[in-house]
Design an enzyme around this catalytic site. Structure first.
Site, PDB file in Angstrom:
ATOM      1  N   LYS A 262     -10.445   6.041   3.443  1.00 56.13           N
ATOM      2  CA  LYS A 262     -11.741   5.799   2.712  1.00 56.13           C
ATOM      3  C   LYS A 262     -12.613   4.890   3.622  1.00 56.13           C
ATOM      4  O   LYS A 262     -12.360   3.877   4.060  1.00 56.13           O
ATOM      5  CB  LYS A 262     -11.393   5.102   1.503  1.00 56.13           C
TER       6      LYS A 262
ATOM      7  N   HIS B 213      -6.931   2.466  -2.211  1.00 53.69           N
ATOM      8  CA  HIS B 213      -7.248   3.746  -2.005  1.00 53.69           C
ATOM      9  C   HIS B 213      -6.353   4.129  -0.413  1.00 53.69           C
ATOM     10  O   HIS B 213      -6.008   3.197  -0.069  1.00 53.69           O
ATOM     11  CB  HIS B 213      -8.446   3.927  -1.607  1.00 53.69           C
TER      12      HIS B 213
END
Ligand SMILES: NC(=O)C1=CN([C@@H]2O[C@H](COP(=O)(O)OP(=O)(O)OC[C@H]3O[C@@H](n4cnc5c(N)ncnc54)[C@H](OP(=O)(O)O)[C@@H]3O)[C@@H](O)[C@H]2O)C=CC1
Ligand SMILES: O=C(O)C1=N[C@H](C(=O)O)C[C@H](O)C1
Length: 239
Positions: free
Chosen positions: A137, A133
């Site tokens: 995040k 990701h």
């Protein structure tokens, strides 16, 4: 449908665009404590929560107490999930939580479950999960990676749990990588001395997550109870 957005960051903004294109109206957008906002007199049909881990429980349960159904995709707050379910039932409200709302990932979940069922007797294969990701995040591993691990654990009695990075023999290692701007990639790998089986889902943008959340909100309006993306997809493919 009148929608309240709890969290107006990357996902909130993408959901706004998709919801408006589908003819819905955003009547409230919040990015701070829900107590600072008046939920009454806005005719909110559904709230969609994509906020931050420490705010999700309060956002969700405040809506239940105001008789507003909630779709939540926020990850990293699931220690409080059972309590949220209880409050939803007590308040006769409605709730859908999913670690991933993308229709493609929900197909991938079914594939993962089937593969885990097929692999559970094959002891030479070691399973691991990798998620990649963007660097903003807040949580690791991703909620989706945890769902994938839980599905494998349900099918494989030799495995006792999951672990971020260094796992014991009887645990599933989850490797979390952070690379700028990656919307979300998940891979499940079964590795043996002679070969390797891999399944991967790669999100190309946030549009798929957002569309799934809006479709879930359309499903939840006027319902009472706790539902999952399986219910949403069953309804979608039946109609
Ligand atoms: N289930 C799924 O399909 C998906 C889930 N997610 C999850 O959704 C969540 C949001 O992701 P993303 O949009 O990328 O994150 P962002 O950081 O872009 O957005 C979060 C937003 O929440 C706001 N916020 C902070 N405090 C509160 C509060 N008390 N109440 C409401 N909002 C608040 C933040 O404001 P500020 O910036 O001012 O602090 C920010 O605008 C994450 O948990 C992520 O893992 C993401 C994609 C898909
Ligand atoms: O934070 C994100 O961006 C995402 N979070 C979800 C997760 O934790 O699984 C879903 C998606 O992969 C994007």
């Amino acid at each position: 449908m009148n929608i309240a957005l709890l969290g107006y960051g990357r996902m909130g903004k993408t959901i706004e665009e998709i919801a408006e294109n589908r003819g819905h109206k955003i009547v409230l957008k919040i990015s701070d404590d829900i107590e600072n906002h008046d939920l009454k007199d806005k005719n909110i049909d559904v709230a969609i929560d994509f906020s931050i881990p420490k705010a999700a429980f309060k956002n969700i349960t405040t809506c239940f107490k105001n008789n507003i159904p909630v779709v939540s995709g926020t990850t990293g707050w699931l220690d409080h999930y059972e309590k949220a379910r209880k409050i939803c039932n007590e308040e006769n409200s409605a709730f859908i939580y999913a670690s991933n709302f993308s229709l493609g990932v929900n197909v991938f979940f079914q594939l993962n479950q089937k593969l885990a069922e097929m692999m559970q007797g094959l002891e030479d294969y070691k399973v691991d999960i990798e998620e990649i990701h963007h660097t903003k995040k807040l949580d690791a591993p991703s909620g989706t990676a945890i769902t994938l691990a839980q599905q494998i654990l349900e099918e494989n009695s030799r495995l006792k749990g999951w672990q971020l990075d260094d796992a014991d023999e009887d645990e599933i290692p989850i490797y979390a990588k952070r690379i700028e701007d990656v919307p979300g990639t998940h891979a499940v790998t079964y590795d043996s001395p002679v070969d390797k089986i891999e399944i991967t889902h790669t999100a190309k943008s946030r549009q798929g997550f957002a569309l799934g959340a809006v479709v879930a909100a359309e499903y939840l309006k006027d319902k009472t109870g706790i539902f999952t993306m399986k219910d949403v997809l069953a309804d979608l493919f039946q109609n």
